[in-house]
Write an enzyme that holds these catalytic residues in place. Structure first.
Site, PDB file in Angstrom:
ATOM      1  N   MET A 128      24.385  51.991  12.299  1.00  0.00           N
ATOM      2  CA  MET A 128      25.445  52.128  11.290  1.00  0.00           C
ATOM      3  C   MET A 128      25.022  53.141  10.240  1.00  0.00           C
ATOM      4  SD  MET A 128      26.246  49.242   8.364  1.00  0.00           S
ATOM      5  CE  MET A 128      27.511  48.277   9.133  1.00  0.00           C
ATOM      6  N   ASN A 129      25.963  54.056   9.832  1.00  0.00           N
ATOM      7  CA  ASN A 129      25.786  54.750   8.549  1.00  0.00           C
ATOM      8  C   ASN A 129      27.031  54.575   7.703  1.00  0.00           C
ATOM      9  OD1 ASN A 129      25.961  57.083  10.720  1.00  0.00           O
ATOM     10  ND2 ASN A 129      26.592  58.144   8.894  1.00  0.00           N
ATOM     11  N   ASP A 130      27.586  55.603   7.124  1.00  0.00           N
ATOM     12  CA  ASP A 130      28.571  55.487   6.033  1.00  0.00           C
ATOM     13  C   ASP A 130      29.664  54.418   6.191  1.00  0.00           C
ATOM     14  OD1 ASP A 130      27.274  57.894   5.977  1.00  0.00           O
ATOM     15  OD2 ASP A 130      29.070  59.121   5.995  1.00  0.00           O
ATOM     16  N   TRP A 165      18.901  58.963   4.593  1.00  0.00           N
ATOM     17  CA  TRP A 165      18.652  59.837   5.741  1.00  0.00           C
ATOM     18  C   TRP A 165      17.183  60.246   5.805  1.00  0.00           C
ATOM     19  CZ3 TRP A 165      21.607  59.867   9.679  1.00  0.00           C
ATOM     20  CH2 TRP A 165      22.986  59.730   9.549  1.00  0.00           C
ATOM     21  N   ARG A 214      34.306  68.007   5.815  1.00  0.00           N
ATOM     22  CA  ARG A 214      34.396  66.631   6.321  1.00  0.00           C
ATOM     23  C   ARG A 214      34.661  65.563   5.255  1.00  0.00           C
ATOM     24  NH1 ARG A 214      29.135  68.549   7.252  1.00  0.00           N
ATOM     25  NH2 ARG A 214      27.504  67.601   5.977  1.00  0.00           N
TER      26      ARG A 214
HETATM   27  C1  FRU Z   1      27.011  61.218   5.500  1.00  0.00           C
HETATM   28  C2  FRU Z   1      27.459  61.924   6.762  1.00  0.00           C
HETATM   29  C3  FRU Z   1      28.889  62.400   6.620  1.00  0.00           C
HETATM   30  C4  FRU Z   1      29.349  62.480   8.036  1.00  0.00           C
HETATM   31  C5  FRU Z   1      28.648  61.300   8.653  1.00  0.00           C
HETATM   32  C6  FRU Z   1      28.255  61.504  10.088  1.00  0.00           C
HETATM   33  O1  FRU Z   1      26.014  60.293   5.697  1.00  0.00           O
HETATM   34  O2  FRU Z   1      26.570  62.984   7.054  1.00  0.00           O
HETATM   35  O3  FRU Z   1      29.019  63.619   5.915  1.00  0.00           O
HETATM   36  O4  FRU Z   1      30.743  62.378   8.130  1.00  0.00           O
HETATM   37  O5  FRU Z   1      27.495  61.063   7.884  1.00  0.00           O
HETATM   38  O6  FRU Z   1      27.793  60.327  10.653  1.00  0.00           O
END
Ligand code: FRU
Length: 493
Positions: free
Chosen positions: A39-41, A305, A166
């Protein structure tokens, strides 16, 4: 004819089988983790049809980042989440290399619209491209717009890079749809662009809201834009920041709140102040929504990150969300407090008033790894105490530490003795000045995470801990002279 599973069906089938193997005891108590994998954002955070929906950047097949899907969970209290099937998979020409971050808004016909970044793979003569896509559905199943990308890179003004465009955040205002998206300008670097639409599908470029001017980091990611307490707030997550001498910003990826004024007629944003959103070691890409009662609620990815890829991945999932926070602007500053729903988890109150501490000591009943602990340091009543230290998640060998330098009005959060075997950042220093003679520290532990709210939300630090869960000790210590404290602890369950 044999049915070939689509990418979404494959992901849903995989996550259903693999998630059944993960016991709840392998997850934190009230922080959302991915159903399986990575999981990220936070994405698409909204209140829709009677509950909060929280989507997330998701790679089900491994605990490392991969082609991005959207995971999904729902909740009525922002603390207990019910997993839902994977919502988006990278399965069209417009998003074949990933469904990156985005947001959600309910439509007048009752459906939910997702606006997200579709990444198109590099093709001969072309680099990878990022553009904004739409999917509409009932909150659980979505159909992607055939016209995707609805905000193509050709809509970018002169000087912007199609590889860095994005993370659209959508809202409605005066009967129109607006979104902010992050884009990288060749010289100005991180920039937030505003777009508008009458129906959420057909968009047009409106204005530049703000840019880094190559000062507040390079590329900006994950913007959010809203009015709060009479001030306009623009949130951004800049990459490659430089540390500032006042310890407001640390080097690397940061989270920044830009506070200012917005003219809804000219669509110009005038920035008046920049502050960090979170001063900790693990926090990025926050997104907000408005609760039905009007509260502005923020949730962030509780990871960084810089360390996500080198961190040990001992569990069948990796990455988590922060505790959701209520936002306010007070005296020109963004304040954040844990959502009040956390009070429903309070058990076994322990209250110690006017305790005096000097040598490292435990206090009766104060220990544990799932707790909401408030320590009010009476600096005015302890004028000769120069340093005050709390050690938590402590065993004989290991501890994490909050060191308050009352002379200098600074605080250090330090997990370097918490058990990590990695040469990674483990310490942050922030301003922590007593208010009306008192320094208030509220520490929320959910097993292997810590969130520290200083002075009732004036500053927040989030960090994941490496310390084994058996380390439950908490000690208090003063240097220079004894310190006087008021302590309230609730066990969280
Ligand atoms: C931020 C990011 C966003 C991108 C997403 C990709 O953490 O780099 O800019 O949309 O993660 O997973």
């Amino acid at each position: 004819m044999p049915h070939t599973m689509s990418k979404l069906e494959t992901a849903r089938d995989f996550e259903r089988r693999e998630a059944a193997k993960i016991p709840a005891s392998c997850r934190p108590g009230f922080h959302l983790t991915p159903l399986v994998g990575w999981m990220n954002d936070p994405n698409g955070f909204c209140y829709y049809n009677g509950c909060y929906h929280l989507f997330y950047q998701y790679y089900p097949y491994n605990t490392v980042w991969g082609p991005m899907h959207w995971g999904h969970a729902v909740s009525t209290d922002l603390l207990h989440w019910d997993y839902q099937p994977c919502a988006l998979a990278p399965d069209t020409a417009a998003d074949a290399a990933g469904c990156f971050s985005g947001s959600a808004v309910p439509l007048p016909d009752g459906r939910l619209l997702l606006l997200y970044t579709g990444v198109q793979p590099a093709a001969t003569g072309h680099k990878e491209q990022q553009a904004q896509c739409v999917a509409v559905g009932d909150g659980y199943n979505f159909t992607k717009d055939e016209a995707n990308p609805v905000i193509p890179t050709t809509m970018l003004p002169e000087g912007y890079c199609a590889v860095d465009f994005r993370d659209p955040k959508i809202w409605t205002e005066n009967g129109k749809y607006y979104c902010v998206a992050a884009a990288r300008h060749q010289t100005e670097q991180g920039t937030i662009l505003l777009f508008e639409s009458l129906d959420g599908h057909a968009w047009r470029y409106v204005s530049v809201l703000d840019s880094s001017h190559d000062a507040l980091g390079k590329m900006w990611e994950c913007p959010d834009f809203f009015a709060l307490d009479g001030v306009q707030v623009l949130l951004v997550s800049p990459q490659e920041m430089r540390a500032t001498p006042d310890s407001e910003f640390h080097a690397g990826d940061g989270t920044v709140a830009l506070l200012g004024r917005y003219d809804p007629v000219t669509h110009a944003f005038a920035r008046q102040k920049a502050q960090a959103v979170d001063y900790g070691l693990d926090f990025y890409a926050p997104q907000t929504t408005q609760a039905p009662d009007g509260r502005r609620i923020l949730v962030g990815w509780m990871q960084s990150w810089a360390t996500a890829n080198t961190a040990p991945h001992p569990k069948p999932w990796f990455g988590r969300m922060s505790l959701p926070r209520e936002l306010h602007v007070r005296s020109g500053r963004l304040y954040q407090c844990p959502v009040r729903e956390i009070e429903t988890l309070w058990r076994d109150k322990t209250e110690l008033t006017g305790v005096t501490v000097s040598e490292p000591s435990e206090l009766p009943g104060i220990h544990g790894r799932s707790l909401d602990l408030t320590v009010v340091v009476d600096a005015a009543a302890s004028p000769d105490c120069r340093r005050f230290t709390i050690r938590f998640a402590k065993s004989t060998m290991l501890f994490n530490e909050i060191r308050c330098d009352l002379d200098r009005g600074e605080l250090a959060f330090d997990r370097s003795h918490g058990g990590s075997r990695r040469d990674a950042p483990h310490t942050r220093h922030i301003k922590a000045v007593p208010q009306a003679g008192k320094l208030t520290l509220r520490l929320i532990l959910d097993q292997d995470s810590a969130e520290l709210f200083v002075n009732n939300g004036e500053r927040v630090l989030s960090a994941v801990l490496d310390t084994p869960l058996e380390a439950k000790g908490i000690t208090f210590q003063a240097e220079g002279a004894p310190v006087r404290l008021d302590v309230v602890q609730y066990r969280l369950e």
